[in-house]
Design a protein around this motif. Structure first.
Motif, mmCIF file in Angstrom:
data_model
loop_
_atom_site.group_PDB
_atom_site.id
_atom_site.type_symbol
_atom_site.label_atom_id
_atom_site.label_comp_id
_atom_site.label_asym_id
_atom_site.label_seq_id
_atom_site.Cartn_x
_atom_site.Cartn_y
_atom_site.Cartn_z
ATOM 1 N N LEU A 1 0.832 -1.185 0.000
ATOM 2 C CA LEU A 1 0.000 0.000 0.000
ATOM 3 C C LEU A 1 0.869 1.238 0.000
ATOM 4 N N GLY A 2 0.486 2.209 -0.780
ATOM 5 C CA GLY A 2 1.242 3.442 -0.844
ATOM 6 C C GLY A 2 1.001 4.358 0.343
ATOM 7 N N ASP A 3 -0.116 4.186 1.024
ATOM 8 C CA ASP A 3 -0.478 5.045 2.147
ATOM 9 C C ASP A 3 -0.133 4.331 3.448
ATOM 10 N N SER A 4 0.882 4.809 4.160
ATOM 11 C CA SER A 4 1.352 4.127 5.374
ATOM 12 C C SER A 4 0.365 4.237 6.523
ATOM 13 N N ARG A 5 -0.699 5.001 6.352
ATOM 14 C CA ARG A 5 -1.708 5.087 7.409
ATOM 15 C C ARG A 5 -2.667 3.899 7.376
ATOM 16 N N HIS A 6 -2.536 3.060 6.347
ATOM 17 C CA HIS A 6 -3.415 1.908 6.198
ATOM 18 C C HIS A 6 -2.616 0.599 6.182
ATOM 19 N N VAL A 7 -3.302 -0.461 6.568
ATOM 20 C CA VAL A 7 -2.704 -1.794 6.631
ATOM 21 C C VAL A 7 -3.589 -2.744 5.831
ATOM 22 N N ALA A 8 -2.977 -3.640 5.072
ATOM 23 C CA ALA A 8 -3.726 -4.687 4.365
ATOM 24 C C ALA A 8 -3.585 -5.985 5.148
ATOM 25 N N ARG A 9 -4.684 -6.598 5.477
ATOM 26 C CA ARG A 9 -4.688 -7.878 6.187
ATOM 27 C C ARG A 9 -5.240 -8.929 5.237
ATOM 28 N N VAL A 10 -4.411 -9.914 4.880
ATOM 29 C CA VAL A 10 -4.849 -10.993 4.001
ATOM 30 C C VAL A 10 -5.782 -11.900 4.795
ATOM 31 N N LEU A 11 -6.962 -12.136 4.237
ATOM 32 C CA LEU A 11 -7.925 -13.012 4.892
ATOM 33 C C LEU A 11 -7.727 -14.461 4.461
ATOM 34 N N ASN A 12 -7.578 -14.702 3.168
ATOM 35 C CA ASN A 12 -7.235 -16.041 2.692
ATOM 36 C C ASN A 12 -6.665 -15.973 1.289
ATOM 37 N N ARG A 13 -6.053 -17.063 0.916
ATOM 38 C CA ARG A 13 -5.464 -17.208 -0.416
ATOM 39 C C ARG A 13 -5.937 -18.528 -1.010
ATOM 40 N N GLY A 14 -7.227 -18.746 -0.991
ATOM 41 C CA GLY A 14 -7.759 -20.009 -1.484
ATOM 42 C C GLY A 14 -7.447 -20.247 -2.947
ATOM 43 N N PRO A 15 -7.672 -21.448 -3.396
ATOM 44 C CA PRO A 15 -7.363 -21.791 -4.791
ATOM 45 C C PRO A 15 -8.348 -21.165 -5.768
ATOM 46 N N ARG A 16 -7.903 -21.004 -7.010
ATOM 47 C CA ARG A 16 -8.803 -20.678 -8.108
ATOM 48 C C ARG A 16 -9.575 -21.959 -8.394
ATOM 49 N N ILE A 17 -10.862 -21.864 -8.547
ATOM 50 C CA ILE A 17 -11.712 -23.022 -8.784
ATOM 51 C C ILE A 17 -12.214 -22.981 -10.221
ATOM 52 N N THR A 18 -12.017 -24.067 -10.933
ATOM 53 C CA THR A 18 -12.608 -24.233 -12.253
ATOM 54 C C THR A 18 -13.753 -25.213 -12.052
ATOM 55 N N ALA A 19 -14.965 -24.823 -12.440
ATOM 56 C CA ALA A 19 -16.132 -25.638 -12.091
ATOM 57 C C ALA A 19 -17.264 -25.448 -13.088
ATOM 58 N N ALA A 20 -18.201 -26.381 -13.030
ATOM 59 C CA ALA A 20 -19.413 -26.325 -13.849
ATOM 60 C C ALA A 20 -20.491 -27.132 -13.133
ATOM 61 N N SER A 21 -21.715 -26.999 -13.594
ATOM 62 C CA SER A 21 -22.785 -27.819 -13.028
ATOM 63 C C SER A 21 -22.643 -29.247 -13.549
ATOM 64 N N ALA A 22 -23.175 -30.202 -12.781
ATOM 65 C CA ALA A 22 -23.167 -31.601 -13.221
ATOM 66 C C ALA A 22 -23.929 -31.739 -14.540
ATOM 67 N N ILE B 1 -18.452 -23.587 -18.238
ATOM 68 C CA ILE B 1 -17.428 -23.766 -17.212
ATOM 69 C C ILE B 1 -16.930 -22.386 -16.803
ATOM 70 N N VAL B 2 -16.681 -22.209 -15.514
ATOM 71 C CA VAL B 2 -16.181 -20.937 -14.990
ATOM 72 C C VAL B 2 -14.889 -21.176 -14.217
ATOM 73 N N GLN B 3 -14.124 -20.115 -14.045
ATOM 74 C CA GLN B 3 -12.991 -20.134 -13.122
ATOM 75 C C GLN B 3 -13.135 -18.917 -12.225
ATOM 76 N N SER B 4 -13.146 -19.184 -10.927
ATOM 77 C CA SER B 4 -13.366 -18.112 -9.960
ATOM 78 C C SER B 4 -12.589 -18.426 -8.694
ATOM 79 N N ASN B 5 -12.675 -17.513 -7.731
ATOM 80 C CA ASN B 5 -12.003 -17.784 -6.466
ATOM 81 C C ASN B 5 -12.843 -18.730 -5.611
ATOM 82 N N TRP B 6 -12.186 -19.404 -4.713
ATOM 83 C CA TRP B 6 -12.842 -20.358 -3.836
ATOM 84 C C TRP B 6 -13.977 -19.701 -3.068
ATOM 85 N N TRP B 7 -13.772 -18.491 -2.601
ATOM 86 C CA TRP B 7 -14.746 -17.796 -1.762
ATOM 87 C C TRP B 7 -16.104 -17.671 -2.468
#
Length: 163
Positions: A1-22, A86-92
């Motif tokens: 972050l360029g602004d030292s008054r702020h902090v970035a907190r990583v919540l998760n780094r889950g996998p990219r999911i490639t998925a589709a309906s059955a 088929i889509v690719q998205s984040n786990w969340w």
């Protein structure tokens, strides 16, 4: 972050999911390798028609195409749920649909780590109790399930980009 008054907190780094309906996979087949996606309807976002895969320990960016381009993760999720491709998205974004079986993951052996989901907040000395409570809540609800964490740890080394 360029602004030292702020902090970035990583919540998760889950996998990219490639998925589709059955339903989609029954009709069009299950891709066994990333190149198989060239024969599938891939729902892409306006940000990029390129999906990343781990191939032989390296990140390979692959251009995919389909008959729909959407503007966000929720629209992409709805397309997958409705059997449109088929889509690719984040786990969340896909977590509840994966848990319920509404969508089926494909190409799991080729999954890469997704972009981190983070919260940005004022530095610790400026955080109110309400903001702290919100951050704690976000940390809790974005925690990866143990089986997802275990699979990520089992992937011996992180993939490296070939781009």
């Amino acid at each position: 972050l360029g602004d030292s008054r702020h902090v970035a907190r990583v919540l998760n780094r889950g996998p990219r999911i490639t998925a589709a309906s059955a339903r989609y996979l029954e009709k069009h087949g299950v891709p066994q390798a990333p190149l198989d996606l060239l024969r599938h309807n891939c729902i892409t976002s306006t940000t990029s028609p390129t999906w990343a895969f781990n191939v032989g320990g390296r990140v390979v960016d692959m251009s995919v195409s389909g008959n729909l381009v959407v503007t966000g993760g929720d629209a992409m999720r709805e397309c997958a749920l409705n059997g449109l491709g088929i889509v690719q998205s984040n786990w969340w974004t896909m977590r509840h649909d994966l848990d319920s079986g509404a969508v089926v993951p494909v190409l799991e052996a080729h999954a890469v780590e997704g972009r981190p989901i983070s919260v940005i907040h004022p530095s610790a000395r400026h955080v109110t109790s309400k903001v702290r409570a919100l951050i704690d809540f976000l940390v809790e609800i974005t925690r990866l399930p143990p089986d997802v964490e275990r699979r990520l740890r089992e992937r011996a080394r992180p993939a490296r980009s070939m781009t």
